[in-house]
Design an enzyme around this catalytic site. Structure first.
Site, short mmCIF file in Angstrom:
data_model
loop_
_atom_site.label_atom_id
_atom_site.label_comp_id
_atom_site.label_asym_id
_atom_site.label_seq_id
_atom_site.Cartn_x
_atom_site.Cartn_y
_atom_site.Cartn_z
N HIS A 1 -43.25 -22.30 -23.33
CA HIS A 1 -43.58 -20.95 -22.87
C HIS A 1 -45.09 -20.70 -23.05
O HIS A 1 -45.68 -21.14 -24.05
CB HIS A 1 -42.76 -19.89 -23.61
CG HIS A 1 -41.40 -19.69 -23.00
ND1 HIS A 1 -40.32 -19.24 -23.71
CD2 HIS A 1 -40.96 -19.87 -21.72
CE1 HIS A 1 -39.26 -19.16 -22.90
NE2 HIS A 1 -39.63 -19.54 -21.70
N HIS B 1 -42.50 -25.27 -27.85
CA HIS B 1 -41.87 -25.24 -26.53
C HIS B 1 -42.90 -24.81 -25.50
O HIS B 1 -44.02 -24.43 -25.85
CB HIS B 1 -40.64 -24.29 -26.54
CG HIS B 1 -40.98 -22.85 -26.73
ND1 HIS B 1 -41.56 -22.37 -27.88
CD2 HIS B 1 -40.82 -21.77 -25.93
CE1 HIS B 1 -41.74 -21.06 -27.78
NE2 HIS B 1 -41.31 -20.67 -26.59
N ASP C 1 -47.04 -18.32 -23.96
CA ASP C 1 -47.65 -17.72 -25.16
C ASP C 1 -47.80 -18.71 -26.31
O ASP C 1 -48.53 -18.45 -27.26
CB ASP C 1 -46.90 -16.44 -25.60
CG ASP C 1 -45.42 -16.68 -25.90
OD1 ASP C 1 -44.84 -17.65 -25.35
OD2 ASP C 1 -44.83 -15.90 -26.67
N HIS C 2 -47.15 -19.87 -26.19
CA HIS C 2 -47.26 -20.89 -27.24
C HIS C 2 -48.15 -22.07 -26.85
O HIS C 2 -48.51 -22.88 -27.69
CB HIS C 2 -45.87 -21.43 -27.61
CG HIS C 2 -45.03 -20.41 -28.30
ND1 HIS C 2 -44.68 -20.50 -29.62
CD2 HIS C 2 -44.49 -19.25 -27.86
CE1 HIS C 2 -43.96 -19.44 -29.97
NE2 HIS C 2 -43.82 -18.67 -28.89
N ASP D 1 -39.77 -20.26 -31.39
CA ASP D 1 -38.88 -19.21 -30.90
C ASP D 1 -37.42 -19.65 -31.02
O ASP D 1 -37.06 -20.74 -30.57
CB ASP D 1 -39.17 -18.90 -29.42
CG ASP D 1 -40.53 -18.22 -29.25
OD1 ASP D 1 -41.22 -18.00 -30.27
OD2 ASP D 1 -40.88 -17.91 -28.10
N HIS E 1 -44.04 -14.02 -34.91
CA HIS E 1 -43.72 -13.79 -33.50
C HIS E 1 -43.23 -12.35 -33.31
O HIS E 1 -42.22 -12.07 -32.66
CB HIS E 1 -42.66 -14.79 -33.02
CG HIS E 1 -42.70 -15.02 -31.52
ND1 HIS E 1 -41.98 -14.26 -30.65
CD2 HIS E 1 -43.40 -15.89 -30.77
CE1 HIS E 1 -42.21 -14.67 -29.41
NE2 HIS E 1 -43.07 -15.65 -29.46
#
Lengths: 289, 289
Positions: free
Chosen positions: A63, A61, A65-66, A199, A255
């Protein structure tokens, strides 16, 4: 065989102990990077994996941090003179993001990038499935195909010793021999499957899709249920419930929020529900044969 | 006082030894980050600097190795609950880049970001100057203002001991006292100046602007002149020539290509031309008083 290297097992922001999400999977000689948080190229280097070893990049996805390590990784592939095509699988907006971030930093890749929604090869498949986060998100199942093996002793028993015929049987082509004979002289080695959720909250969409996998790599950001629910994440208990209810072989918690230096409570709580749970450190490795 | 922490002294791609460009400068209690390559938030953490300590972010140019750490850094500031305004100085397109990268990753900062072309405070200034790279690029001069100090003995000699008057004189306001008296009882402490080139060839634009600074932090990517010229960078000799011809106090070589594990030849060549040269390691620190 599938080997898994947990490059970054943290989430949100990097901590001293856990960096941002990235998992490198090697399956039948093909390198797959699941998510690419900022700093992923440093992690690859620490794990002695060249960016050139990545054939497929699968993003869960959008976001930061990914995904904020993607452009730097592509730019380093460019600096290294990559010519080999790269397959990228991800949410609908991944292509726009990469194109905009690349043009914003004056980067034009000299290698082809092919955006796909899934991947099928002779040996394995990468299949996305929906997960339940605060924005559109998907996990991935990587599954090697079942393999047909010849029981040489049984074949000899029937006077069959033609290696060309064996090869044909293994690839499913056996016009010259009866199905019952094939059945008698062969056995099946079941493929291996791993699932990566990215996530997600605990939700039935995930359960349905990861049913029976050998390894479930599941969001386990928090201990506290309210916080997990607020941010669309799972507690380690949620991850263990998912593993139990989906009858998976093994559970890996990742995570992990940077607030937990000591992760013992997360692991302990999960193991109470699902004993075959691990909480991997950054750069640790698992092999499934 | 100006303190400088070299967070990342490499260039292009991170190596085991040197990470991507970022230099943290603290001047009169204000935190300034010069460039923010991917991984900068990990470097800040290694140097025990909180992202909240950054008041000004100054970007030299839009190449990925200098700018791909910005969005992650802003997102972590957001996670930490930042409310304090952040000033960003940089090339014309920095605002578009940040806005597009933030919206692409669903990030909306809860703190104000003010885009400026330079900064002037009572204590210091940050001034951009053009450099000579393959794309639009600028370096920065950070300069603390000269300080007026009172020679207490000389003041006593003239029977002056009013601290309010001293304060007025220090801030340049002295209507109650004659200029010649002010001149007699005061002395000046010259401000400190440092220059950061970002990426640049050896060029007169840089020379003119960095003249006489206490510290010149200069591109020193390569040993080989042809490669340096091709990619718009400097050799360590170029950096030393710039330091010599601009009569600076000290030279720091940075943006070292990842091809050099042993940097002795770069430093040796520069020192032959300009002996007051250093080649800082990542996380090393300098203080100018």
């Amino acid at each position: 065989m599938i080997s898994i290297i947990f490059l970054g097992t943290g989430g949100g922001a990097p901590s001293k102990y856990r960096k941002l999400p990235a998992v490198f999977v090697r399956v039948e000689g093909v390198g797959i990077l699941l998510d690419a948080g900022e700093g992923v190229q440093e992690r690859l280097s620490e794990a002695s994996i060249s960016p050139m070893d990545i054939d497929v990049l699968a993003i869960s996805h959008m976001h930061g941090d990914h995904v904020l390590g993607v452009t730097g990784l592509l730019e380093t592939m460019g600096l290294l003179g990559r010519k080999k095509e790269l397959v990228i699988i991800g949410p609908r907006t991944i292509q726009d993001f990469i194109e905009s971030s690349s043009s914003g930093t004056f980067f034009k890749p000299q290698f082809d990038i092919r955006f796909q929604s899934s991947l099928e090869t002779k040996e394995f498949s990468i299949t996305p499935f929906p997960t339940c986060h605060t924005i559109e998100s998907q996990g991935y199942i990587i599954r090697t195909r079942d393999k047909i093996k010849i029981d040489i002793n049984k074949a000899k028993e029937l006077g069959i010793s033609d290696w060309n015929l064996f090869r044909k049987i293994k690839t499913g082509y056996h016009a010259d021999i009866s199905p019952s004979t094939v059945e008698y002289i062969t056995y099946k080695i079941k493929g291996i499957s791993i699932a990566y959720t990215g996530d997600t909250r605990y939700c039935s969409e995930v359960l349905q899709n990861v049913k029976g996998v050998n390894l479930l790599i599941h969001d386990s950001t928090f201990l506290d249920e309210e916080t997990a629910a607020e941010f669309g994440h799972s507690t380690s208990r949620d991850a263990a419930k998912a593993a139990l209810n989906a009858s998976v072989g093994m559970l890996a918690l990742i995570h992990i929020s940077s607030r937990y230096h000591d992760t013992t409570p997360l692991l302990t709580e999960a193991k109470r529900i699902f004993p075959r749970t691990i909480l991997p450190e950054d750069l640790s490795k698992l092999v499934f044969k």
